[in-house]
Design a protein around this motif. Structure first.
Motif, PDB file in Angstrom:
ATOM      1  N   GLU A  15       0.808  -1.215   0.000  1.00 39.23           N
ATOM      2  CA  GLU A  15       0.000   0.000   0.000  1.00 39.23           C
ATOM      3  C   GLU A  15       0.846   1.272   0.000  1.00 39.23           C
ATOM      4  OE1 GLU A  15       0.235  -1.346   4.383  1.00 39.23           O
ATOM      5  OE2 GLU A  15       0.362  -2.168   2.353  1.00 39.23           O
ATOM      6  N   ALA A  16       2.166   1.158  -0.102  1.00 46.42           N
ATOM      7  CA  ALA A  16       3.036   2.329   0.004  1.00 46.42           C
ATOM      8  C   ALA A  16       2.700   3.388  -1.042  1.00 46.42           C
ATOM      9  CB  ALA A  16       4.500   1.906  -0.116  1.00 46.42           C
ATOM     10  N   ALA A  17       2.622   2.991  -2.307  1.00 46.10           N
ATOM     11  CA  ALA A  17       2.330   3.956  -3.365  1.00 46.10           C
ATOM     12  C   ALA A  17       0.935   4.542  -3.203  1.00 46.10           C
ATOM     13  CB  ALA A  17       2.477   3.308  -4.742  1.00 46.10           C
ATOM     14  N   GLN A  18      -0.045   3.710  -2.812  1.00 48.25           N
ATOM     15  CA  GLN A  18      -1.404   4.212  -2.621  1.00 48.25           C
ATOM     16  C   GLN A  18      -1.458   5.213  -1.480  1.00 48.25           C
ATOM     17  OE1 GLN A  18      -0.546   1.099  -3.104  1.00 48.25           O
ATOM     18  NE2 GLN A  18      -1.980   0.012  -4.462  1.00 48.25           N
ATOM     19  N   VAL A  19      -0.765   4.904  -0.393  1.00 49.42           N
ATOM     20  CA  VAL A  19      -0.754   5.811   0.759  1.00 49.42           C
ATOM     21  C   VAL A  19      -0.109   7.133   0.379  1.00 49.42           C
ATOM     22  CG1 VAL A  19       0.215   6.188   3.057  1.00 49.42           C
ATOM     23  CG2 VAL A  19      -0.800   3.982   2.480  1.00 49.42           C
ATOM     24  N   LEU A  20       1.034   7.068  -0.290  1.00 48.40           N
ATOM     25  CA  LEU A  20       1.726   8.294  -0.689  1.00 48.40           C
ATOM     26  C   LEU A  20       0.889   9.097  -1.669  1.00 48.40           C
ATOM     27  CD1 LEU A  20       4.185  10.135  -0.731  1.00 48.40           C
ATOM     28  CD2 LEU A  20       5.213   8.634  -2.457  1.00 48.40           C
ATOM     29  N   ALA A  21       0.291   8.435  -2.650  1.00 44.40           N
ATOM     30  CA  ALA A  21      -0.520   9.137  -3.647  1.00 44.40           C
ATOM     31  C   ALA A  21      -1.710   9.834  -3.008  1.00 44.40           C
ATOM     32  CB  ALA A  21      -0.997   8.150  -4.718  1.00 44.40           C
ATOM     33  N   ALA A  22      -2.403   9.128  -2.108  1.00 42.04           N
ATOM     34  CA  ALA A  22      -3.589   9.704  -1.485  1.00 42.04           C
ATOM     35  C   ALA A  22      -3.234  10.847  -0.542  1.00 42.04           C
ATOM     36  CB  ALA A  22      -4.357   8.619  -0.726  1.00 42.04           C
ATOM     37  N   ALA A  23      -2.168  10.678   0.235  1.00 42.90           N
ATOM     38  CA  ALA A  23      -1.826  11.686   1.233  1.00 42.90           C
ATOM     39  C   ALA A  23      -1.172  12.914   0.632  1.00 42.90           C
ATOM     40  CB  ALA A  23      -0.904  11.075   2.290  1.00 42.90           C
ATOM     41  N   ALA A  24      -0.397  12.732  -0.439  1.00 42.45           N
ATOM     42  CA  ALA A  24       0.331  13.853  -1.039  1.00 42.45           C
ATOM     43  C   ALA A  24      -0.384  14.436  -2.241  1.00 42.45           C
ATOM     44  CB  ALA A  24       1.740  13.409  -1.445  1.00 42.45           C
ATOM     45  N   GLY A  25      -1.509  13.842  -2.638  1.00 39.74           N
ATOM     46  CA  GLY A  25      -2.263  14.371  -3.765  1.00 39.74           C
ATOM     47  C   GLY A  25      -1.551  14.218  -5.096  1.00 39.74           C
ATOM     48  N   MET A  26      -0.880  13.074  -5.294  1.00 40.90           N
ATOM     49  CA  MET A  26      -0.175  12.845  -6.551  1.00 40.90           C
ATOM     50  C   MET A  26      -0.712  11.586  -7.218  1.00 40.90           C
ATOM     51  SD  MET A  26       3.560  11.436  -5.167  1.00 40.90           S
ATOM     52  CE  MET A  26       3.934  12.981  -4.329  1.00 40.90           C
ATOM     53  N   LEU A  43      10.295  12.411  -1.005  1.00 45.07           N
ATOM     54  CA  LEU A  43       8.965  12.030  -1.482  1.00 45.07           C
ATOM     55  C   LEU A  43       8.062  13.214  -1.770  1.00 45.07           C
ATOM     56  CD1 LEU A  43       8.200   9.065   0.957  1.00 45.07           C
ATOM     57  CD2 LEU A  43       9.376   9.015  -1.252  1.00 45.07           C
ATOM     58  N   ALA A  44       8.126  14.253  -0.944  1.00 44.99           N
ATOM     59  CA  ALA A  44       7.196  15.377  -1.113  1.00 44.99           C
ATOM     60  C   ALA A  44       7.714  16.576  -0.331  1.00 44.99           C
ATOM     61  CB  ALA A  44       5.798  14.995  -0.621  1.00 44.99           C
ATOM     62  N   ARG A  45       7.237  17.741  -0.724  1.00 41.31           N
ATOM     63  CA  ARG A  45       7.526  18.991  -0.011  1.00 41.31           C
ATOM     64  C   ARG A  45       6.182  19.627   0.329  1.00 41.31           C
ATOM     65  NH1 ARG A  45       8.499  24.543  -1.421  1.00 41.31           N
ATOM     66  NH2 ARG A  45       9.969  25.539   0.019  1.00 41.31           N
ATOM     67  N   LEU A  46       5.868  19.687   1.626  1.00 44.10           N
ATOM     68  CA  LEU A  46       4.538  20.076   2.063  1.00 44.10           C
ATOM     69  C   LEU A  46       4.611  21.051   3.233  1.00 44.10           C
ATOM     70  CD1 LEU A  46       3.010  16.474   2.128  1.00 44.10           C
ATOM     71  CD2 LEU A  46       2.606  18.188   0.346  1.00 44.10           C
ATOM     72  N   ALA A  47       3.475  21.669   3.518  1.00 42.57           N
ATOM     73  CA  ALA A  47       3.367  22.473   4.733  1.00 42.57           C
ATOM     74  C   ALA A  47       3.572  21.562   5.943  1.00 42.57           C
ATOM     75  CB  ALA A  47       2.000  23.144   4.791  1.00 42.57           C
ATOM     76  N   PRO A  48       4.052  22.125   7.064  1.00 42.37           N
ATOM     77  CA  PRO A  48       4.423  21.276   8.216  1.00 42.37           C
ATOM     78  C   PRO A  48       3.342  20.302   8.662  1.00 42.37           C
ATOM     79  CG  PRO A  48       5.244  23.496   8.541  1.00 42.37           C
ATOM     80  CD  PRO A  48       4.416  23.534   7.290  1.00 42.37           C
ATOM     81  N   ASP A  49       2.106  20.757   8.829  1.00 41.54           N
ATOM     82  CA  ASP A  49       1.053  19.859   9.304  1.00 41.54           C
ATOM     83  C   ASP A  49       0.800  18.732   8.311  1.00 41.54           C
ATOM     84  OD1 ASP A  49       0.821  21.356  11.570  1.00 41.54           O
ATOM     85  OD2 ASP A  49      -0.967  22.463  10.914  1.00 41.54           O
ATOM     86  N   ALA A  50       0.763  19.072   7.020  1.00 43.50           N
ATOM     87  CA  ALA A  50       0.522  18.054   5.997  1.00 43.50           C
ATOM     88  C   ALA A  50       1.684  17.071   5.929  1.00 43.50           C
ATOM     89  CB  ALA A  50       0.299  18.722   4.639  1.00 43.50           C
ATOM     90  N   ALA A  51       2.908  17.564   6.078  1.00 44.52           N
ATOM     91  CA  ALA A  51       4.076  16.694   6.047  1.00 44.52           C
ATOM     92  C   ALA A  51       4.065  15.727   7.229  1.00 44.52           C
ATOM     93  CB  ALA A  51       5.354  17.524   6.050  1.00 44.52           C
ATOM     94  N   ASP A  52       3.752  16.235   8.413  1.00 45.81           N
ATOM     95  CA  ASP A  52       3.706  15.373   9.599  1.00 45.81           C
ATOM     96  C   ASP A  52       2.615  14.308   9.463  1.00 45.81           C
ATOM     97  OD1 ASP A  52       5.766  16.835  10.700  1.00 45.81           O
ATOM     98  OD2 ASP A  52       4.446  18.117  11.910  1.00 45.81           O
ATOM     99  N   ALA A  53       1.472  14.700   8.892  1.00 45.84           N
ATOM    100  CA  ALA A  53       0.385  13.736   8.693  1.00 45.84           C
ATOM    101  C   ALA A  53       0.794  12.660   7.695  1.00 45.84           C
ATOM    102  CB  ALA A  53      -0.873  14.460   8.207  1.00 45.84           C
ATOM    103  N   LEU A  54       1.509  13.060   6.628  1.00 46.14           N
ATOM    104  CA  LEU A  54       1.969  12.087   5.639  1.00 46.14           C
ATOM    105  C   LEU A  54       2.978  11.127   6.263  1.00 46.14           C
ATOM    106  CD1 LEU A  54       2.283  10.926   2.812  1.00 46.14           C
ATOM    107  CD2 LEU A  54       3.880  12.786   2.274  1.00 46.14           C
ATOM    108  N   VAL A  55       3.900  11.661   7.060  1.00 44.49           N
ATOM    109  CA  VAL A  55       4.895  10.814   7.716  1.00 44.49           C
ATOM    110  C   VAL A  55       4.203   9.781   8.601  1.00 44.49           C
ATOM    111  CG1 VAL A  55       6.701  10.797   9.487  1.00 44.49           C
ATOM    112  CG2 VAL A  55       6.804  12.450   7.620  1.00 44.49           C
ATOM    113  N   LYS A  56       3.208  10.203   9.345  1.00 45.45           N
ATOM    114  CA  LYS A  56       2.503   9.262  10.232  1.00 45.45           C
ATOM    115  C   LYS A  56       1.832   8.149   9.432  1.00 45.45           C
ATOM    116  CE  LYS A  56      -0.773   8.940  14.061  1.00 45.45           C
ATOM    117  NZ  LYS A  56      -1.310   7.665  13.541  1.00 45.45           N
ATOM    118  N   ARG A  57       1.189   8.505   8.321  1.00 49.43           N
ATOM    119  CA  ARG A  57       0.503   7.502   7.511  1.00 49.43           C
ATOM    120  C   ARG A  57       1.509   6.536   6.893  1.00 49.43           C
ATOM    121  NH1 ARG A  57      -4.194   9.684   3.715  1.00 49.43           N
ATOM    122  NH2 ARG A  57      -4.443   7.417   3.578  1.00 49.43           N
TER     123      ARG A  57
END
Length: 266
Positions: A15-26, A43-57
């Motif tokens: 599920e790695a690619a699916q998780v990254l695609a869904a969380a990062a909008g790619m 993997l991505a460059r995001l605002a702090p809250d979005a980046a932390d949420a992506l890392v957790k997922r």
């Protein structure tokens, strides 16, 4: 902004690619592409809250992901000389205060390299006698002009060491700008040999530190999400481009430092 990085291979996590695609909008294809390079991979460059949420997922999915805050960098000193004491090393910059690290506190030693690539392209016009043109025009036109593109490229590579302690403080030891006489009896006749001698001294002084040389390869590649490394100038028919991977190397080194601190590496 934060850069999300992967410090261990994704392996067979389905599920790695699916998780990254869904969380990062790619798109899924882009997500697979981001996960494909040898880690550390960005993997991505995001605002702090979005980046932390992506890392957790990503971590919940079993991936060794972390976020690097662009606004917060560890204290680093670029050494002009190094003093190899029995219990501590002192890294003295060209200007400013030196940094002293106890060898027993050094947790990470990384050997890397960055490249500066320059490319140029310009058009050249050449006039030459053209018998075919002369025959067609009855001798009114004896020459023809051709235009070709001339390309040139050059690459310069330099090495450096990153030395970090358990508190995140660090020193950078560059191949260019270091006074190698600080090696004393271990000093060699060439820069390349001196960098090898540095590796031996550092590893002898801090034998328990995590040591890695993968950034000798990975630090020379252009990276996504790292700003300021590329410059292009176009003037008339001439264009020049310059790509410096030094900033990307610094980001990769920070990713590996955090990877060791968080237990993702080795």
């Amino acid at each position: 902004m934060k850069i999300v990085a992967l410090v261990r291979p994704a392996g067979e996590v389905p599920e790695a690619a699916q998780v990254l695609a869904a969380a990062a909008g790619m798109a899924p294809a882009e997500a697979r592409m981001r996960l494909a390079p040898e880690p550390p991979a960005l993997l991505a460059r995001l605002a702090p809250d979005a980046a932390d949420a992506l890392v957790k997922r990503l971590q919940d999915a079993g991936l060794a992901a972390l976020a690097i805050d662009e606004a917060e960098t560890a204290e680093r000193v670029t050494a002009r000389t190094v003093t190899f004491g029995a219990t501590e090393g002192t890294f003295t910059p060209r200007s400013g205060a030196p940094l002293t690290l106890a060898w027993e506190d050094v947790t990470v030693i990384l050997r890397g390299a960055s490249s500066v690539r320059t490319q140029s392209e310009h058009s050249e016009k050449k006039t030459q006698v053209a018998l075919g043109t002369a025959l067609i025009t009855g001798g009114l036109k004896m020459t023809k002009t051709t235009e070709t593109s001339v390309r040139g490229s050059q690459e310069e590579t330099s090495q450096q060491y990153f030395v970090f302690d358990r508190d995140g403080r660090g020193a950078v030891i560059p191949e260019l700008g270091l006074d190698f006489s600080c090696l004393g009896a271990a000093m060699q006749p060439s820069r390349t040999a001196n960098m090898v001698a540095l590796s031996k001294l550092l590893r002898e002084r801090a034998p328990t530190a995590f040591y890695d040389e993968r950034l000798l390869r990975l630090g020379r590649r252009p990276l996504p999400f790292v700003l300021g490394g590329a410059v292009q100038i176009v003037s008339g028919a001439t264009s020049h481009s310059r790509l410096n991977t030094a900033q990307g190397l610094d980001v990769l080194a920070e990713a590996m430092r955090q990877g060791v601190a968080r237990g993702f590496l080795p």
